[in-house]
Write an enzyme that holds these catalytic residues in place. Structure first.
Site, mmCIF file in Angstrom:
data_model
loop_
_atom_site.group_PDB
_atom_site.id
_atom_site.type_symbol
_atom_site.label_atom_id
_atom_site.label_comp_id
_atom_site.label_asym_id
_atom_site.label_seq_id
_atom_site.Cartn_x
_atom_site.Cartn_y
_atom_site.Cartn_z
ATOM 1 N N ASP A 320 0.879 -1.166 0.000
ATOM 2 C CA ASP A 320 0.000 0.000 0.000
ATOM 3 C C ASP A 320 0.925 1.226 0.000
ATOM 4 O OD1 ASP A 320 -2.337 1.642 0.427
ATOM 5 O OD2 ASP A 320 -1.676 1.827 2.496
ATOM 6 N N ASP A 513 -1.486 -0.758 6.086
ATOM 7 C CA ASP A 513 -1.653 -0.247 7.448
ATOM 8 C C ASP A 513 -3.079 0.159 7.781
ATOM 9 O OD1 ASP A 513 -1.666 3.171 7.568
ATOM 10 O OD2 ASP A 513 -1.335 2.153 5.678
ATOM 11 N N ASP A 517 -7.220 -1.841 4.179
ATOM 12 C CA ASP A 517 -6.279 -2.873 3.729
ATOM 13 C C ASP A 517 -6.596 -4.241 4.323
ATOM 14 O OD1 ASP A 517 -4.733 -1.150 2.164
ATOM 15 O OD2 ASP A 517 -3.551 -0.505 3.891
#
Length: 620
Positions: A320, A513, A517
């Site tokens: 990410d 995080d 996600d």
């Protein structure tokens, strides 16, 4: 408090020491008629526990284990009047078990001391009074006092005081961290200097320390494929070698008169001693546990041996962007004023964003850094997905993206640098723009380089951010692929596509995080969450938690996993190799009981000590 385990403590090993003493006495009187009784007493003291355990296991249906093999072999040796060897085998077996217990205990103590991060009490402020409570009894919103030298009992926000914190138990970071008013402090860290007054933000059950302890406690329950294989192997292997030992004792004398029954019986008993799979059954779980402990020392929490083993085969890492490769903290990096001064443009932007709590608005107000007179603001309106419309000192001001400006027929100036651009216009006159960017983490570039050195073939970034921002980050970090403007469901779909490209051996890891996600963390072969700033949902869904929020820690986790598996394969090859050689020698009648002792107890001890090396692994 847990009792201290001493390997050489008489209290812990009284029976074994008594057996050793009687064995030495028996050797001194071995020519006398009393020697058999002395050796029998020595056997009872040294091996009585093993024989009793074997009998209990047989009654439970657990026949073919190391206790059964040692009992049959040594009792058989007594039956053929090899008293000295019978007692010696049992004594050496028990000494080996003692060393194993010490090694396992030391490994567990090393990890439990690392995880000894739970505070015993919290100083709760009730008006002027200070009341000691257990952390579980403290509620959200209550004020707690943390004095120098005390461990922070719960997650909270500092409302008074400043201090330096020792965060090593959570992050593995040796340098203290300075904290001040409005800073968030996590449970489990140690207050080093000042007195802190904190407002509790989470109950104990949801605190960082509680989550970490739960992760570590549950880690051993998730067995690695290698561990499961060894368990299944032992269930098939042990009955097989018992059958072979019986055949070795019975069949050769039937086919040849020159082969003595007593000789083959001794070979069969040696065969049984050698065949015990202790080295594999003990050293493999211990090695995996030590690997998890070595990672914990670096602030890397691995939820089970299966994930540790999976780490060694990772060849694709998907990241990410925000909060993972970047800090997730927006900063004003440029103010471009087409009319008037930069200071005046930034002031207008700060006033216009006054009522917004969006991270971009907060970054503009932080950059302005002065008090805002909200009495001059009127008709505040957020235009969904485009920006803000507000009246300041009676003048209509627009703040937002290029689409908002076009809607009002206003031409903008292009910005050459990727980032979030807030265009500003007053009374339909374009004044300029403010450029806001998410800062890159200092170690992100090094993290990608280290992953490549560790054999990771593809480093990919998925994000919901704009395409040009993603391409800028990808170029700066030398990523292999980048996919932008993705919703959480799109990320899962993209990871599904990448997983289909992987073969059975190689694994894919996703590093993220945020709460959004969590679905893709759960779907990846190995989900890796940022523990410090990561959301509860992300940490819950992940298989590995990086407590320092440092992407560089992932390459360290892979290095530890590969070193751990290398050591475990050393144990497997060495153990099976030595046992195979001695088993053949025993079948040929060449090996004696002493060689059997080395092939069992000696090999097990060497394998255990080899596994313990993992726990002493230093950071690269």
């Amino acid at each position: 408090m847990e009792p201290q385990y001493s390997m050489f403590s008489f209290r812990n090993n009284a029976q074994l020491y008594s057996g050793i003493f009687l064995f030495l006495v028996g050797l001194f009187f071995h020519e006398t008629a009393y020697s058999v009784w002395i050796f029998l007493a020595a056997f009872v003291f040294a091996g009585g526990k093993v024989v009793i355990t074997a009998m209990r296991n047989v009654l439970k249906g657990e026949v073919f284990d190391e206790n059964f093999l040692m009992s049959i072999a040594t009792i058989g040796a007594f039956a053929i009047q090899d008293y000295e060897e019978a007692v010696a085998v049992m004594i050496f077996y028990e000494i080996g078990e003692m060393f194993q217990s010490y090694a396992v205990n030391r490994s567990r103590k090393s990890i439990s001391s690392l995880m000894n991060i739970r505070a015993d009490y919290a100083n709760v402020l009730d008006g002027e009074q200070e009341i000691k409570k257990t952390p579980e009894d403290v509620k959200i919103g209550e004020l707690i006092l943390v004095k120098p030298g005390e461990r922070v009992p719960l997650d909270g926000i500092i409302i008074k005081g400043s201090s330096a914190l020792d965060t090593s138990a959570l992050t593995g970071e040796s340098m203290p961290r300075d904290v001040h008013i409005d800073d968030e402090v996590l449970a489990g860290v140690v207050n080093l200097s000042g007195v802190l007054t904190m407002k509790v933000t989470k109950p104990y059950g949801e605190s960082t320390v509680s989550r970490i302890l739960e992760l570590v406690e549950n880690a051993s329950s998730k067995k690695a494929p290698m561990e499961k294989f060894i368990t299944k192997f032992a269930r098939v292997y042990t009955p097989s070698v018992v059958a072979l030992a019986v055949a070795l004792a019975i069949l050769p004398p039937l086919f040849s008169n020159q082969i003595h029954v007593m000789d083959m019986l001794e070979s069969a008993l040696t065969f049984l001693v050698v065949s015990c799979p202790c080295a594999l059954v003990v050293s493999i779980p211990l090695g995996l546990f030590a690997g998890i402990g070595a990672a914990s020392k670096q602030g890397i929490l691995i939820k089970g041996g299966n994930y540790l083993e999976a780490l060694q085969n990772i060849d694709t890492v998907v990241f990410d962007k925000t909060g993972t490769l970047t800090k997730g903290v927006f900063r004003v990096v440029k103010v471009d004023a087409q009319q008037g001064s930069k200071e005046a443009l930034l002031q207008l932007a700060a006033y216009g964003e006054y009522h917004s709590s969006h991270p971009i608005a907060l970054s503009i107000k932080e950059a302005y850094g002065k008090t805002i007179d909200a009495s001059c603001l009127e008709h505040y309106e957020e235009v969904a997905g485009n920006g803000i419309q507000v009246t300041i000192h009676g003048e209509k001001v627009l703040l937002g993206n290029e689409k908002l400006m076009r809607t009002h027929g206003i031409s903008t100036v292009p910005c050459p640098t990727p980032g979030t651009i807030i265009h500003i216009a007053k009374e339909n006159v374009y004044l300029g723009y403010v450029l806001i960017n998410d800062e890159m983490k200092e170690t992100s570039k090094q993290a990608i380089q280290e992953l490549k050195r560790n054999g990771v073939k593809r480093c990919i970034m998925l994000s919901g951010d704009r395409k040009e921002v993603g391409e800028h980050v990808a170029k700066e970090l030398a990523l292999d692929e980048v996919h932008m403007q993705l919703l959480p469901a799109d990320k899962v779909a993209r990871v599904e596509e990448l997983l289909q490209q992987e073969d059975a051996k190689h694994k894919l890891a996703f590093v993220g995080d945020g709460m959004n996600d969590a679905p893709v963390l759960a779907r990846a072969d190995v989900g890796v969450a940022m523990g410090g700033i990561g959301s509860d949902a992300a940490i819950e869904a992940a298989d590995i938690v990086l407590m320092k929020d440092d992407p560089l820690a992932l390459s360290e986790a892979i290095r530890i996993a590969r070193k751990t598996m290398y050591v475990l394969w050393q144990n497997i090859v060495f153990s099976l190799g030595v046992k195979g050689i001695v088993l053949v020698l025993a079948a040929l009648g060449i090996a004696n009981m002493w060689m059997g002792v080395f092939a069992d107890v000696g090999v097990t001890l060497l394998a255990v000590l080899n596994s313990m090396r993992i726990l002493r692994m230093k950071k690269k």
